[in-house]
Structures are given as structure tokens and as C-alpha cells.
Write an enzyme that holds these catalytic residues in place. Structure first.
Site, mmCIF file in Angstrom:
data_model
loop_
_atom_site.group_PDB
_atom_site.id
_atom_site.type_symbol
_atom_site.label_atom_id
_atom_site.label_comp_id
_atom_site.label_asym_id
_atom_site.label_seq_id
_atom_site.Cartn_x
_atom_site.Cartn_y
_atom_site.Cartn_z
ATOM 1 N NE ARG A 160 -4.078 -1.887 0.252
ATOM 2 C CZ ARG A 160 -4.062 -3.148 -0.196
ATOM 3 N NH1 ARG A 160 -3.000 -3.617 -0.841
ATOM 4 N NH2 ARG A 160 -5.107 -3.930 -0.026
ATOM 5 C CB SER A 234 -8.627 -1.447 4.256
ATOM 6 O OG SER A 234 -9.003 -2.711 3.788
ATOM 7 C CD GLU A 330 -5.752 1.018 1.959
ATOM 8 O OE1 GLU A 330 -5.545 -0.081 2.503
ATOM 9 O OE2 GLU A 330 -6.538 1.185 1.012
HETATM 10 P P1 FAD Z 1 -8.589 9.053 -5.152
HETATM 11 O O1 FAD Z 1 -9.301 8.639 -3.913
HETATM 12 O O2 FAD Z 1 -9.235 10.052 -6.031
HETATM 13 O O3 FAD Z 1 -7.133 9.553 -4.744
HETATM 14 C C1 FAD Z 1 -6.352 8.842 -3.833
HETATM 15 C C2 FAD Z 1 -4.991 9.545 -3.691
HETATM 16 O O4 FAD Z 1 -4.277 9.466 -4.918
HETATM 17 C C3 FAD Z 1 -5.127 11.045 -3.389
HETATM 18 O O5 FAD Z 1 -4.045 11.400 -2.566
HETATM 19 C C4 FAD Z 1 -4.996 11.683 -4.777
HETATM 20 O O6 FAD Z 1 -4.513 13.011 -4.718
HETATM 21 C C5 FAD Z 1 -4.003 10.766 -5.445
HETATM 22 N N1 FAD Z 1 -4.194 10.650 -6.896
HETATM 23 C C6 FAD Z 1 -5.342 10.314 -7.527
HETATM 24 N N2 FAD Z 1 -5.127 10.294 -8.866
HETATM 25 C C7 FAD Z 1 -3.837 10.616 -9.063
HETATM 26 C C8 FAD Z 1 -3.021 10.789 -10.230
HETATM 27 N N3 FAD Z 1 -3.508 10.617 -11.458
HETATM 28 N N4 FAD Z 1 -1.726 11.153 -10.064
HETATM 29 C C9 FAD Z 1 -1.221 11.356 -8.820
HETATM 30 N N5 FAD Z 1 -1.935 11.220 -7.683
HETATM 31 C C10 FAD Z 1 -3.232 10.858 -7.812
HETATM 32 N N6 FAD Z 1 -7.528 -0.453 -2.448
HETATM 33 C C11 FAD Z 1 -6.730 -1.545 -2.593
HETATM 34 O O7 FAD Z 1 -5.509 -1.416 -2.745
HETATM 35 N N7 FAD Z 1 -7.262 -2.801 -2.560
HETATM 36 C C12 FAD Z 1 -8.573 -3.027 -2.392
HETATM 37 O O8 FAD Z 1 -9.000 -4.179 -2.372
HETATM 38 C C13 FAD Z 1 -9.441 -1.909 -2.243
HETATM 39 N N8 FAD Z 1 -10.772 -2.074 -2.041
HETATM 40 C C14 FAD Z 1 -11.576 -0.997 -1.880
HETATM 41 C C15 FAD Z 1 -12.950 -1.208 -1.685
HETATM 42 C C16 FAD Z 1 -13.813 -0.133 -1.536
HETATM 43 C C17 FAD Z 1 -15.290 -0.390 -1.324
HETATM 44 C C18 FAD Z 1 -13.302 1.193 -1.593
HETATM 45 C C19 FAD Z 1 -14.235 2.358 -1.461
HETATM 46 C C20 FAD Z 1 -11.947 1.416 -1.759
HETATM 47 C C21 FAD Z 1 -11.062 0.322 -1.912
HETATM 48 N N9 FAD Z 1 -9.675 0.498 -2.095
HETATM 49 C C22 FAD Z 1 -8.855 -0.599 -2.276
HETATM 50 C C23 FAD Z 1 -9.087 1.847 -2.097
HETATM 51 C C24 FAD Z 1 -9.165 2.588 -3.468
HETATM 52 O O9 FAD Z 1 -10.104 1.980 -4.305
HETATM 53 C C25 FAD Z 1 -7.818 2.637 -4.173
HETATM 54 O O10 FAD Z 1 -6.855 3.255 -3.373
HETATM 55 C C26 FAD Z 1 -7.896 3.379 -5.514
HETATM 56 O O11 FAD Z 1 -6.692 3.201 -6.234
HETATM 57 C C27 FAD Z 1 -8.162 4.870 -5.349
HETATM 58 O O12 FAD Z 1 -8.417 5.393 -6.623
HETATM 59 P P2 FAD Z 1 -9.151 6.804 -6.816
HETATM 60 O O13 FAD Z 1 -9.081 7.150 -8.259
HETATM 61 O O14 FAD Z 1 -10.494 6.753 -6.230
HETATM 62 O O15 FAD Z 1 -8.187 7.741 -5.980
HETATM 63 N N1 EPU Z 2 -11.038 -10.212 10.383
HETATM 64 C C1 EPU Z 2 -11.697 -10.261 11.578
HETATM 65 N N2 EPU Z 2 -12.710 -9.364 11.814
HETATM 66 C C2 EPU Z 2 -13.079 -8.430 10.903
HETATM 67 C C3 EPU Z 2 -12.403 -8.378 9.674
HETATM 68 C C4 EPU Z 2 -11.378 -9.274 9.415
HETATM 69 O O1 EPU Z 2 -11.387 -11.080 12.420
HETATM 70 O O2 EPU Z 2 -13.988 -7.665 11.198
HETATM 71 C C5 EPU Z 2 -9.936 -11.164 10.115
HETATM 72 C C6 EPU Z 2 -10.404 -12.533 9.632
HETATM 73 O O3 EPU Z 2 -9.566 -13.478 10.228
HETATM 74 C C7 EPU Z 2 -10.085 -12.510 8.149
HETATM 75 C C8 EPU Z 2 -8.855 -11.623 8.097
HETATM 76 O O4 EPU Z 2 -9.088 -10.658 9.120
HETATM 77 O O5 EPU Z 2 -9.832 -13.783 7.655
HETATM 78 C C9 EPU Z 2 -8.607 -10.947 6.784
HETATM 79 O O6 EPU Z 2 -9.785 -10.226 6.395
HETATM 80 P P1 EPU Z 2 -10.088 -9.952 4.833
HETATM 81 O O7 EPU Z 2 -9.929 -11.199 4.051
HETATM 82 O O8 EPU Z 2 -11.367 -9.205 4.760
HETATM 83 O O9 EPU Z 2 -8.890 -9.045 4.379
HETATM 84 P P2 EPU Z 2 -8.261 -7.739 5.015
HETATM 85 O O10 EPU Z 2 -6.877 -8.075 5.465
HETATM 86 O O11 EPU Z 2 -9.154 -7.103 6.002
HETATM 87 C C10 EPU Z 2 -7.104 -6.940 2.821
HETATM 88 C C11 EPU Z 2 -6.938 -5.640 2.139
HETATM 89 C C12 EPU Z 2 -8.145 -5.374 1.244
HETATM 90 C C13 EPU Z 2 -8.232 -6.474 0.202
HETATM 91 C C14 EPU Z 2 -8.400 -7.822 0.942
HETATM 92 C C15 EPU Z 2 -8.381 -9.006 -0.021
HETATM 93 C C16 EPU Z 2 -5.551 -4.225 3.525
HETATM 94 C C17 EPU Z 2 -5.497 -3.086 4.481
HETATM 95 N N3 EPU Z 2 -6.759 -4.561 3.091
HETATM 96 O O12 EPU Z 2 -8.202 -6.810 3.715
HETATM 97 O O13 EPU Z 2 -7.951 -4.145 0.568
HETATM 98 O O14 EPU Z 2 -9.320 -6.275 -0.668
HETATM 99 O O15 EPU Z 2 -7.303 -7.993 1.870
HETATM 100 O O16 EPU Z 2 -7.090 -9.186 -0.510
HETATM 101 O O17 EPU Z 2 -4.511 -4.771 3.175
HETATM 102 C C18 EPU Z 2 -8.302 -1.790 0.754
HETATM 103 O O18 EPU Z 2 -7.075 -1.671 0.729
HETATM 104 O O19 EPU Z 2 -9.082 -0.809 0.804
HETATM 105 C C19 EPU Z 2 -8.881 -3.121 0.723
HETATM 106 C C20 EPU Z 2 -10.194 -3.340 0.791
#
Ligand code: FAD
Ligand code: EPU
Length: 334
Positions: A160, A234, A330
Site C-alpha cells: 500500500r 480498508s 491507508e
Molecule cells: P482518489 O481517492 O481520487 O485519490 C487517492 C490519492 O491518490 C489522493 O491522494 C490523490 O490526490 C491521489 N491521486 C489520484 N489520482 C492521481 C493521479 N492521477 N496522479 C497522482 N496522484 C493521484 N484499495 C486496494 O488497494 N485494494 C482493495 O481491495 C481496495 N478495495 C476498496 C474497496 C472499496 C469499497 C473502496 C471504497 C476502496 C477500496 N480500495 C482498495 C481503495 C481505493 O479503491 C484505491 O486506493 C484506488 O486506487 C483509489 O483510486 P481513486 O481514483 O479513487 O483515488
Molecule cells: N477479520 C476479523 N474481523 C473483521 C475483519 C477481518 O477477524 O472484522 C480477520 C479474519 O480473520 C479474516 C482476516 O481478518 O480472515 C482478513 O480479512 P479480509 O480477508 O477481509 O482481508 P483484510 O486483510 O481485512 C485486505 C486488504 C483489502 C483487500 C483484501 C483481499 C488491507 C489493508 N486490506 O483486507 O484491501 O481487498 O485484503 O485481498 O490490506 C483496501 O485496501 O481498501 C482493501 C479493501
């Protein structure tokens, strides 16, 4: 170039926070971007707003990235280099590659946001990160207007994190990213829930589309839809601690989930730590944590960014007191 004054950002962040920007500009090509950067105001680059928390009104110019386009740079019998402009919607780009049976980013299906923001924090899910396939990216230096190419190595990708979230924060606008995708995909379905889902469907030789579909289903069932319940995924990163300290925690909590990572380090799911502190599904005013995933802070209606920030600090304090572990955020604050 159309500048909108005092524009509400509510529709432009997945938390649904009703902060406003002093100025708001949408850019659709590089010339418009260069023009939009001509200002003395502070700049905020915005993609889909899915990883930001507005804790106050933004006093400067928000530049919303809508620079689109996807093209093939080069290909041979085994691989294809595909370049996507930063304003492309990430998930639509993933589907574009999946529908051609190209392997490499299918595990990153349904992550919200844009291609341009993806390198910012080296987006990752289900055992894959973009650093695994990103070949290079182009970024425009905000101060000089110069366009620089960064190889994947120069992006300093980590969990991240990247150079753009650290040393070069707010210094470069990522214009495009180029991915090296495979015509003979090596499927990564090792992540427990993905393997289970394929097994349930009796799929023994999954295609990239099978993996993408499985991940779309898993994510849809366990993550809140931000269009209905405001959130930014997250809120914190999963903390990494040394093995010695982990064993101490495990003595007291034998059920602690963990993942071994290199150099004798252990990653603990922050969601588990937060749940153990009694925060899963907890509500506080207009905010709270999601009942199925304690790591996701949600907007229960009309939360302000400050309310969410204060709630997140309460969680951090509790986890620190109970486990001696500091949770790093994050999400990016403004
Ligand atoms: P924004 O929120 O618009 O911007 C994020 C940051 O990046 C800001 O600081 C912004 O200034 C900067 N930025 C944006 N665009 C640019 C650019 N073109 N050049 C330079 N800087 C820029 N993330 C994961 O890694 N894994 C996941 O599984 C995951 N699951 C998610 C699930 C949900 C429901 C949500 C809401 C979010 C999740 N995220 C996850 C976080 C998010 O989707 C990612 O970080 C995504 O890449 C953000 O993209 P954005 O365009 O919305 O960025
Ligand atoms: N868990 C709990 N309680 C909770 C949530 C999770 O006990 O309320 C424990 C469980 O043991 C579960 C484990 O945490 O098995 C892992 O949970 P999960 O599989 O939901 O994954 P996570 O570690 O919470 C990460 C990323 C996600 C990504 C998923 C799948 C981070 C910070 N988050 O979540 O990314 O989608 O793995 O790979 O690394 C994001 O970055 O926004 C994001 C959603």
C-alpha cells in the site's frame, strides 16, 4: 477550461462527505491538465475519490482526472504491453483485459477508482498487487510541467505504498500506466476464499474470467457498496510486527490470524484487532464500522470527515492500548 467555484465534493468521494472545493476543474486531455495547473492555489488531484477523507473544505483547486484512452504499445507471442490513461476507471480497464483473456490484473477486479491513482498505493487484493505487472508509468511534474517516465522499480512500490505516496506526494500527476500482461495466464487462485469459490462451482481449470467473476462475487458479498453506504475500503493498513512480539500476542490470543512475510515479520489483519477491541459493527453518531468487516469505517448518513477522523483515532487508541500495536491509515486525508 471551466472552473467551478465552491463546488460540493459529495458526489466525488466514496465516503460521501459534503466538503467543498474552492475551485473544481475537470480535465480530459494533457493540454487541459497543463492549463488547470496554472494557478497559485494548492492543487488536489482527484480520481474516483475512493481513498480520500475530506476533514474540511479544500481551500485550493481540485483537478478531477478524466483523461481516457487505452492502447496496445507492443506485443509478441506471449505478452502484451497495454497502456491505460490515468482517468480510465480501474475496474473497466480490468474487464477490458479479462475479456481478451490477458492475465495479470484479474485479481484486482472491482477495486474502485482510476488507473492513475492505482500506482499511488500499489493497489492490491487476493494475492496480487499492481507492482507485479506494471511496466512503467508517465507522470507530469506539477512544478515544471515536464513529463517523466518511471519504471516499476523507480516507483519504490511496497505494501500500500509507492514513491508517490511518500517522497513525491503531490509532486506528480500520473498520466498513464503501462502493464505487461500475459497471453498464457498463470492463474493465482491460492487465496482461500477464491479457491473455495471456484471449488464450489466445480471449476478446476479456471480462466482469468473465472477468477475475475469469483472475486467480483466475493467482494460484492463482503464489502459495502459505497453508492449506498459511504466508505473508502480498508481505513487502516494491516500492521506488520516482528515474530518475537507476535508470539507474545499469540500466547494471550491463540486464535490470532497471521501471515508470514519475509524477514521474520508477521502481518496481522487489522480487522481482527479492531474486532477484538469491540468495534465491529459499532456505531458512533453518524459513523461506525461495517458489521461484516471491522476494518471498514462507514458514513451512516451525514457524517463529517472530522467525525470519521475522530472515530478512527478512537479505534487507534484502543488497539494501541490493548495490543501495543500502532495502526497506520491507508486513506489520504485532506
Ligand atoms: P482518489 O481517492 O481520487 O485519490 C487517492 C490519492 O491518490 C489522493 O491522494 C490523490 O490526490 C491521489 N491521486 C489520484 N489520482 C492521481 C493521479 N492521477 N496522479 C497522482 N496522484 C493521484 N484499495 C486496494 O488497494 N485494494 C482493495 O481491495 C481496495 N478495495 C476498496 C474497496 C472499496 C469499497 C473502496 C471504497 C476502496 C477500496 N480500495 C482498495 C481503495 C481505493 O479503491 C484505491 O486506493 C484506488 O486506487 C483509489 O483510486 P481513486 O481514483 O479513487 O483515488
Ligand atoms: N477479520 C476479523 N474481523 C473483521 C475483519 C477481518 O477477524 O472484522 C480477520 C479474519 O480473520 C479474516 C482476516 O481478518 O480472515 C482478513 O480479512 P479480509 O480477508 O477481509 O482481508 P483484510 O486483510 O481485512 C485486505 C486488504 C483489502 C483487500 C483484501 C483481499 C488491507 C489493508 N486490506 O483486507 O484491501 O481487498 O485484503 O485481498 O490490506 C483496501 O485496501 O481498501 C482493501 C479493501
Amino acid at each position: 477550461m471551466k472552473i467551478i467555484d465552491n463546488k460540493s465534493l459529495k458526489e466525488h468521494n466514496t465516503f460521501g462527505i459534503d466538503a467543498s472545493a474552492k475551485e473544481f476543474v475537470t480535465v480530459k486531455n494533457i493540454d487541459e491538465l497543463k492549463e488547470a495547473l496554472q494557478t497559485d492555489l494548492e492543487i488536489l488531484i482527484l480520481g474516483g475519490g475512493s481513498n480520500v477523507l475530506f476533514t474540511k473544505d479544500f481551500p485550493g483547486r481540485v483537478i478531477k482526472n478524466e483523461i481516457k484512452g487505452i492502447s496496445t504499445v507492443r506485443e509478441n507471442d506471449n505478452n502484451v504491453l497495454i497502456k491505460a490513461m490515468g482517468g480510465e476507471v480501474w475496474h473497466e480497464f480490468v474487464l477490458y483485459t479479462v475479456n481478451q483473456n490477458l492475465g495479470g490484473i484479474e485479481n484486482l477486479s472491482l477495486i474502485p477508482g482510476t488507473v492513475g491513482a492505482a500506482p499511488m498505493q500499489n493497489i492490491g487484493a487476493y494475492g496480487t498487487e499492481i507492482k507485479d505487472t506494471l511496466e512503467s508509468l508517465e507522470a507530469l511534474e506539477i512544478e515544471t510541467g515536464a513529463i517523466k517516465k518511471f519504471t516499476a522499480n523507480e516507483c519504490n512500490f511496497g505494501y500500500r505504498s509507492s514513491i508517490f505516496k511518500n517522497e513525491l506526494k503531490n509532486k506528480f500527476f500520473i498520466i498513464s500506466a503501462t502493464f505487461n500482461l500475459s497471453k498464457s495466464p498463470i492463474i493465482n487462485a491460492s487465496y482461500g476464499k477464491v479457491a473455495d469459490s471456484l471449488h464450489e462451482k466445480a471449476i478446476s481449470n479456471p480462466t482469468v474470467k473465472d477468477v475475475s467473476d469469483a472475486i467480483i462475487n466475493i467482494r460484492s458479498s463482503k464489502l459495502p457498496d459505497w453508492r449506498k453506504i459511504g466508505n473508502a475500503g480498508s481505513f487502516f493498513k494491516n500492521p506488520v510486527i516482528n515474530k518475537k512480539y507476535f508470539l507474545k500476542i499469540k500466547q494471550k490470543y491463540p486464535d490470532v490470524p497471521s501471515f508470514e512475510i519475509p524477514e521474520n515479520q508477521i502481518k496481522i489483519p487489522a480487522g481482527w484487532l479492531i474486532e477484538k477491541c469491540g468495534f465491529r459493527g459499532k456505531t458512533k453518531g453518524n459513523t461506525g464500522t461495517y458489521e461484516k468487516q471491522a476494518l471498514i469505517i462507514i458514513n451512516k448518513g451525514n457524517a463529517t470527515g472530522l467525525e470519521i477522523l475522530n472515530f478512527s483515532k478512537e479505534i487507534q487508541r484502543c488497539v494501541k492500548n490493548k495490543f501495543g500495536i500502532k495502526l497506520d491509515t491507508e486513506v489520504n486525508f485532506y
